[in-house]
Design a protein around this motif. Sequence first.
Motif, mmCIF file in Angstrom:
data_model
loop_
_atom_site.group_PDB
_atom_site.id
_atom_site.type_symbol
_atom_site.label_atom_id
_atom_site.label_comp_id
_atom_site.label_asym_id
_atom_site.label_seq_id
_atom_site.Cartn_x
_atom_site.Cartn_y
_atom_site.Cartn_z
ATOM 1 N N MET A 8 0.830 -1.207 0.000
ATOM 2 C CA MET A 8 0.000 0.000 0.000
ATOM 3 C C MET A 8 0.863 1.255 0.000
ATOM 4 S SD MET A 8 -3.354 -0.683 2.378
ATOM 5 C CE MET A 8 -2.417 -0.879 3.864
ATOM 6 N N PHE A 9 1.935 1.240 0.793
ATOM 7 C CA PHE A 9 2.818 2.402 0.875
ATOM 8 C C PHE A 9 3.495 2.673 -0.468
ATOM 9 C CE2 PHE A 9 7.027 4.231 1.742
ATOM 10 C CZ PHE A 9 6.629 5.419 2.314
ATOM 11 N N THR A 10 4.081 1.630 -1.065
ATOM 12 C CA THR A 10 4.741 1.838 -2.358
ATOM 13 C C THR A 10 3.723 2.071 -3.466
ATOM 14 O OG1 THR A 10 4.863 -0.540 -2.797
ATOM 15 C CG2 THR A 10 6.780 0.494 -1.750
ATOM 16 N N GLY A 11 2.532 1.502 -3.336
ATOM 17 C CA GLY A 11 1.486 1.737 -4.327
ATOM 18 C C GLY A 11 1.043 3.189 -4.352
ATOM 19 N N ALA A 12 1.018 3.822 -3.197
ATOM 20 C CA ALA A 12 0.644 5.232 -3.138
ATOM 21 C C ALA A 12 1.709 6.128 -3.765
ATOM 22 C CB ALA A 12 0.406 5.648 -1.690
ATOM 23 N N ASP A 18 3.660 3.909 -13.663
ATOM 24 C CA ASP A 18 4.118 2.744 -12.894
ATOM 25 C C ASP A 18 2.970 1.809 -12.541
ATOM 26 O OD1 ASP A 18 6.821 3.442 -12.838
ATOM 27 O OD2 ASP A 18 6.548 4.738 -11.093
ATOM 28 N N ILE A 19 1.782 2.364 -12.347
ATOM 29 C CA ILE A 19 0.627 1.538 -11.978
ATOM 30 C C ILE A 19 0.251 0.598 -13.110
ATOM 31 C CG2 ILE A 19 -1.844 1.604 -11.453
ATOM 32 C CD1 ILE A 19 -1.302 4.183 -9.909
ATOM 33 N N PHE A 20 0.269 1.121 -14.356
ATOM 34 C CA PHE A 20 -0.174 0.333 -15.500
ATOM 35 C C PHE A 20 0.978 -0.313 -16.260
ATOM 36 C CE2 PHE A 20 -3.587 3.521 -14.923
ATOM 37 C CZ PHE A 20 -4.594 2.627 -14.601
ATOM 38 N N ALA A 21 2.169 -0.357 -15.676
ATOM 39 C CA ALA A 21 3.324 -0.947 -16.359
ATOM 40 C C ALA A 21 3.191 -2.467 -16.420
ATOM 41 C CB ALA A 21 4.607 -0.581 -15.620
ATOM 42 N N ALA A 22 3.664 -3.028 -17.512
ATOM 43 C CA ALA A 22 3.695 -4.486 -17.650
ATOM 44 C C ALA A 22 5.105 -4.880 -18.044
ATOM 45 C CB ALA A 22 2.695 -4.947 -18.700
ATOM 46 N N PRO A 23 5.789 -5.653 -17.276
ATOM 47 C CA PRO A 23 5.452 -6.236 -15.970
ATOM 48 C C PRO A 23 5.381 -5.148 -14.891
ATOM 49 C CG PRO A 23 7.746 -6.655 -16.462
ATOM 50 C CD PRO A 23 7.156 -5.987 -17.686
ATOM 51 N N PRO A 24 4.665 -5.425 -13.809
ATOM 52 C CA PRO A 24 4.450 -4.392 -12.787
ATOM 53 C C PRO A 24 5.738 -3.938 -12.109
ATOM 54 C CG PRO A 24 3.537 -6.497 -12.093
ATOM 55 C CD PRO A 24 4.018 -6.670 -13.489
ATOM 56 N N ASN A 25 5.811 -2.653 -11.818
ATOM 57 C CA ASN A 25 6.916 -2.069 -11.052
ATOM 58 C C ASN A 25 6.464 -1.932 -9.607
ATOM 59 O OD1 ASN A 25 8.530 -1.725 -13.290
ATOM 60 N ND2 ASN A 25 7.780 0.323 -13.687
ATOM 61 N N TYR A 26 7.094 -2.676 -8.720
ATOM 62 C CA TYR A 26 6.707 -2.580 -7.315
ATOM 63 C C TYR A 26 7.400 -1.427 -6.615
ATOM 64 C CZ TYR A 26 4.265 -6.913 -7.910
ATOM 65 O OH TYR A 26 3.389 -7.862 -8.342
ATOM 66 N N PHE A 27 8.536 -0.989 -7.157
ATOM 67 C CA PHE A 27 9.248 0.158 -6.615
ATOM 68 C C PHE A 27 9.242 1.247 -7.674
ATOM 69 C CE2 PHE A 27 11.017 -3.615 -4.575
ATOM 70 C CZ PHE A 27 10.719 -3.320 -3.262
ATOM 71 N N PRO A 28 8.587 2.371 -7.390
ATOM 72 C CA PRO A 28 8.440 3.406 -8.411
ATOM 73 C C PRO A 28 9.774 4.026 -8.807
ATOM 74 C CG PRO A 28 7.671 4.204 -6.291
ATOM 75 C CD PRO A 28 7.982 2.754 -6.122
ATOM 76 N N GLY A 29 9.884 4.325 -10.103
ATOM 77 C CA GLY A 29 11.091 4.987 -10.596
ATOM 78 C C GLY A 29 11.210 6.400 -10.059
ATOM 79 N N TYR A 30 10.091 7.121 -10.032
ATOM 80 C CA TYR A 30 10.035 8.484 -9.515
ATOM 81 C C TYR A 30 8.908 8.555 -8.491
ATOM 82 C CZ TYR A 30 12.919 9.460 -13.549
ATOM 83 O OH TYR A 30 13.936 9.441 -14.458
ATOM 84 N N PRO A 31 9.234 8.401 -7.198
ATOM 85 C CA PRO A 31 8.188 8.400 -6.166
ATOM 86 C C PRO A 31 7.397 9.714 -6.153
ATOM 87 C CG PRO A 31 10.291 7.734 -5.242
ATOM 88 C CD PRO A 31 10.558 8.211 -6.628
ATOM 89 N N GLN A 32 6.109 9.618 -5.988
ATOM 90 C CA GLN A 32 5.209 10.767 -5.950
ATOM 91 C C GLN A 32 4.933 11.147 -4.490
ATOM 92 O OE1 GLN A 32 4.184 12.085 -8.968
ATOM 93 N NE2 GLN A 32 5.516 10.555 -9.875
ATOM 94 N N TRP A 33 5.890 11.788 -3.833
ATOM 95 C CA TRP A 33 5.735 12.120 -2.421
ATOM 96 C C TRP A 33 4.646 13.144 -2.178
ATOM 97 C CZ3 TRP A 33 7.768 8.899 0.866
ATOM 98 C CH2 TRP A 33 8.899 8.180 0.504
ATOM 99 N N ASN A 34 4.267 13.893 -3.200
ATOM 100 C CA ASN A 34 3.247 14.924 -3.017
ATOM 101 C C ASN A 34 1.879 14.337 -2.692
ATOM 102 O OD1 ASN A 34 2.774 13.808 -5.497
ATOM 103 N ND2 ASN A 34 2.464 15.742 -6.556
ATOM 104 N N VAL A 35 1.680 13.056 -2.907
ATOM 105 C CA VAL A 35 0.400 12.412 -2.583
ATOM 106 C C VAL A 35 0.124 12.518 -1.089
ATOM 107 C CG1 VAL A 35 -0.832 10.215 -2.567
ATOM 108 C CG2 VAL A 35 0.588 10.830 -4.513
ATOM 109 N N TYR A 36 1.124 12.250 -0.289
ATOM 110 C CA TYR A 36 0.933 12.324 1.160
ATOM 111 C C TYR A 36 0.738 13.761 1.616
ATOM 112 C CZ TYR A 36 2.110 7.427 1.440
ATOM 113 O OH TYR A 36 2.097 6.074 1.290
#
Length: 62
Positions: A8-12, A18-36
Amino acid sequence: MLLPFGDMFTGALRGREDIFAAPPNYFPGYPQWNVYARVFDKLPMGRWFFDLIVVTTIITAL
């Protein structure tokens, strides 16, 4: 037991690409910290935390 919380934390932090990547990326290339930051700006998180402390204290005392 902690794996779902980590997911959940890495998904946020994942961006739309990254969400729709195939194969899935569990660790984002560019984290979106602004969500929090947006969550704390738009929702009354301070009030909810205060309410949580009050309820927990009352239940523990009883």
